[in-house]
Design a protein around this motif. Structure first.
Motif, PDB file in Angstrom:
ATOM      1  N   HIS A   1       0.819  -1.226   0.000  1.00  0.00           N
ATOM      2  CA  HIS A   1       0.000   0.000   0.000  1.00  0.00           C
ATOM      3  C   HIS A   1       0.846   1.266   0.000  1.00  0.00           C
ATOM      4  O   HIS A   1       0.396   2.316   0.451  1.00  0.00           O
ATOM      5  CB  HIS A   1      -0.954   0.038   1.210  1.00  0.00           C
ATOM      6  CG  HIS A   1      -2.074  -0.951   1.113  1.00  0.00           C
ATOM      7  ND1 HIS A   1      -3.278  -0.771   1.732  1.00  0.00           N
ATOM      8  CD2 HIS A   1      -2.176  -2.112   0.456  1.00  0.00           C
ATOM      9  CE1 HIS A   1      -4.068  -1.789   1.469  1.00  0.00           C
ATOM     10  NE2 HIS A   1      -3.415  -2.614   0.707  1.00  0.00           N
TER      11      HIS A   1
ATOM     12  N   GLU B   1      -7.793  -3.890  -6.334  1.00  0.00           N
ATOM     13  CA  GLU B   1      -6.337  -3.740  -6.439  1.00  0.00           C
ATOM     14  C   GLU B   1      -5.984  -2.459  -7.184  1.00  0.00           C
ATOM     15  O   GLU B   1      -5.066  -1.740  -6.794  1.00  0.00           O
ATOM     16  CB  GLU B   1      -5.744  -4.966  -7.157  1.00  0.00           C
ATOM     17  CG  GLU B   1      -5.802  -6.228  -6.314  1.00  0.00           C
ATOM     18  CD  GLU B   1      -5.510  -7.489  -7.107  1.00  0.00           C
ATOM     19  OE1 GLU B   1      -5.204  -8.520  -6.492  1.00  0.00           O
ATOM     20  OE2 GLU B   1      -5.593  -7.470  -8.354  1.00  0.00           O
TER      21      GLU B   1
ATOM     22  N   ARG C   1      -6.453   0.422  -4.860  1.00  0.00           N
ATOM     23  CA  ARG C   1      -5.368   0.584  -3.881  1.00  0.00           C
ATOM     24  C   ARG C   1      -4.118   1.181  -4.524  1.00  0.00           C
ATOM     25  O   ARG C   1      -3.320   1.835  -3.851  1.00  0.00           O
ATOM     26  CB  ARG C   1      -5.066  -0.764  -3.209  1.00  0.00           C
ATOM     27  CG  ARG C   1      -6.074  -1.082  -2.106  1.00  0.00           C
ATOM     28  CD  ARG C   1      -5.794  -2.403  -1.417  1.00  0.00           C
ATOM     29  NE  ARG C   1      -6.242  -3.545  -2.218  1.00  0.00           N
ATOM     30  CZ  ARG C   1      -7.489  -4.017  -2.194  1.00  0.00           C
ATOM     31  NH1 ARG C   1      -8.399  -3.458  -1.423  1.00  0.00           N
ATOM     32  NH2 ARG C   1      -7.827  -5.042  -2.948  1.00  0.00           N
TER      33      ARG C   1
ATOM     34  N   ARG D   1      -8.133 -13.520  -3.616  1.00  0.00           N
ATOM     35  CA  ARG D   1      -6.843 -13.329  -2.954  1.00  0.00           C
ATOM     36  C   ARG D   1      -6.834 -12.105  -2.049  1.00  0.00           C
ATOM     37  O   ARG D   1      -5.942 -11.941  -1.248  1.00  0.00           O
ATOM     38  CB  ARG D   1      -5.730 -13.219  -3.991  1.00  0.00           C
ATOM     39  CG  ARG D   1      -5.812 -12.032  -4.907  1.00  0.00           C
ATOM     40  CD  ARG D   1      -4.658 -12.026  -5.920  1.00  0.00           C
ATOM     41  NE  ARG D   1      -4.902 -11.034  -6.967  1.00  0.00           N
ATOM     42  CZ  ARG D   1      -4.780 -11.275  -8.269  1.00  0.00           C
ATOM     43  NH1 ARG D   1      -4.428 -12.481  -8.683  1.00  0.00           N
ATOM     44  NH2 ARG D   1      -5.000 -10.319  -9.140  1.00  0.00           N
ATOM     45  N   GLN D   2      -7.849 -11.250  -2.156  1.00  0.00           N
ATOM     46  CA  GLN D   2      -7.882 -10.083  -1.276  1.00  0.00           C
ATOM     47  C   GLN D   2      -8.701 -10.345  -0.023  1.00  0.00           C
ATOM     48  O   GLN D   2      -8.799  -9.485   0.829  1.00  0.00           O
ATOM     49  CB  GLN D   2      -8.482  -8.884  -2.018  1.00  0.00           C
ATOM     50  CG  GLN D   2      -7.685  -8.456  -3.216  1.00  0.00           C
ATOM     51  CD  GLN D   2      -6.278  -8.015  -2.861  1.00  0.00           C
ATOM     52  OE1 GLN D   2      -6.058  -7.381  -1.843  1.00  0.00           O
ATOM     53  NE2 GLN D   2      -5.309  -8.376  -3.677  1.00  0.00           N
TER      54      GLN D   2
END
Lengths: 244, 244
Positions: free
Chosen positions: A26, A180, A183, A218-219
């Motif tokens: 991040h 994603e 982010r 996957r998150q």
DNA sequence: GCTGTTTATCGTCAGGCAGACGACTAAGAT
DNA sequence: ATCTTAGTCGTCTGCCTGACGATAAACAGC
């Protein structure tokens, strides 16, 4: 234009320097290498090197990128010229003009620098641009030469360019989710974005994202659709960066 | 980075080339000079010259600008670095890296080039970028070297930059009307803009324009208010360029 | 002086987009 | 079973833009 008598113009060394950006944990990070010799021995600097006699500037940048990271420009990463720095005093030894290039790359494995991992690292840009303290006593955090300014210019270019182009996808793997991508924007801009409005915006902009049909979890949380980058290079209307 | 043994890197010549743009007769024009010697003898080219040993790139650009036009960068004109061109074959004689700069200037008196007016002229960018015919038989209109590409990049930079910045005022005299500013946008973009919506937009954007109190009738019709450029550098929200 | 022309300036209205935020969905964790 | 986390779909409101009508103030020509 004057005739090309070799005595009629001063000789310059020409280098390329690389601002290689990625998003890790991040956080917007840049690739830095440790200098092994004076001047600025032991200090962190941007990767780079001399332009060879037979290569174009972008070729030199791509070659240095491959040498420093193993990254191929055509493999998802984006490479573009940034700006050129030619202050007569920017290198204390001689006249060096540096053509800086900007690279946006997905999250990579640990960098290699001729096999010596200790001499290259990903560092948060905030740390590299902070001229103040350092985590190691007796060592200044400031980058060598004018590389602090070059890095700042590269970060500013990246921050503004993801507003009106689809370049943020260059920070993502080939297949990625809307979250994603969000982010990435949040890390580069250092702000929080509303997930619902962001989803509406990116999925509603034609040519930005192409669904691949797959999903991933996957998150964590509900599985998300996977997308590839679409063909559109420019976003119209642009993605709006919130006020700070 | 390799040591600075003079034999360890190839020597380069470094030049600055100038894309000087202005608006004349409702048309976006660029400054071109006629080459007096080979290669490309007799062809039109962008003004430029070698960077001296003790000057920065922007200093070299400002010096060349003053030499070619008598224009001082602080006198209303805007100067910024554009991009750097370093193809090994871009100059047939030797390796030359050129750092191109972009200049936006108000409508100037006829250019001078060392006093020889016939060797410098303002030409519509469409004419200079048109690789095809020319008004003089036996002469190709294409610019020398890679100057056609440099000019195209400069024009594109100007076209996009007046969208989100107040740079269009650099094409205007110190005091100007809303209509004159609108004709700048129309000439640079090559479109027609609605006078009423344009007036609402520019007068409603804080910091863009500052009324001087005076009026003028030099455009004919009803007298118009005079403005100076305000302090704002960026326009938010931007001026929207209509689709072509 | 009157009229047409030109340019400037003010208003109105409808459509589109962004920000704020509610609601529901679908996975894993406890 | 419930909680937590993330993703996705809707709604509403306000702002901005594009389209365009209307008025104002100069000049040219009759």
């Amino acid at each position: 234009m004057a005739p090309y008598d070799p005595s009629a113009f001063p000789p310059f060394a020409v280098t390329v320097d690389l601002v290689v950006l990625t998003v890790r944990h991040h956080t917007l990070c840049a690739l830095a290498v440790r200098r092994g010799e004076p001047p600025f021995q032991g200090r962190w600097a941007l990767p780079g090197g001399f332009v060879r006699d037979d290569e174009d500037l972008s070729q030199a940048a791509a070659r240095e990128l491959a040498e420093e990271t193993g990254l191929r420009a055509q493999n998802g990463a984006h490479l573009e010229q940034l700006a050129t720095y030619g202050d007569p005093k920017r290198d204390p030894r001689m006249r060096v003009v540096s053509v800086a290039h900007l690279v946006l790359a997905p999250d990579l494995p640990a960098p290699r620098a001729g096999g010596d991992a200790r001499s290259a690292r990903w560092a948060p840009v905030d740390t590299l641009l902070d001229e103040g303290g350092t985590d190691h006593p007796g060592e200044t955090a400031a980058l060598a030469f004018d590389h602090g300014r070059i890095l700042a210019d590269g970060v500013e270019r990246a921050r503004s360019k993801i507003e009106y182009s689809s370049l943020a996808t260059a920070f993502c793997p080939p297949e990625f989710t809307v979250g994603e991508l969000r982010r990435v924007y949040e890390a580069v801009w250092g702000v929080a974005l509303d997930p619902r409005n962001f989803h509406r915006k990116v999925t509603g902009t034609v040519g930005f994202l192409v669904p691949t049909g797959g999903t991933t979890t996957r998150q964590g949380g509900r599985p998300a659709q996977l997308f590839r980058a679409g063909g559109a290079a420019l976003l119209n209307p642009p993605m709006l960066r919130p006020e700070v």
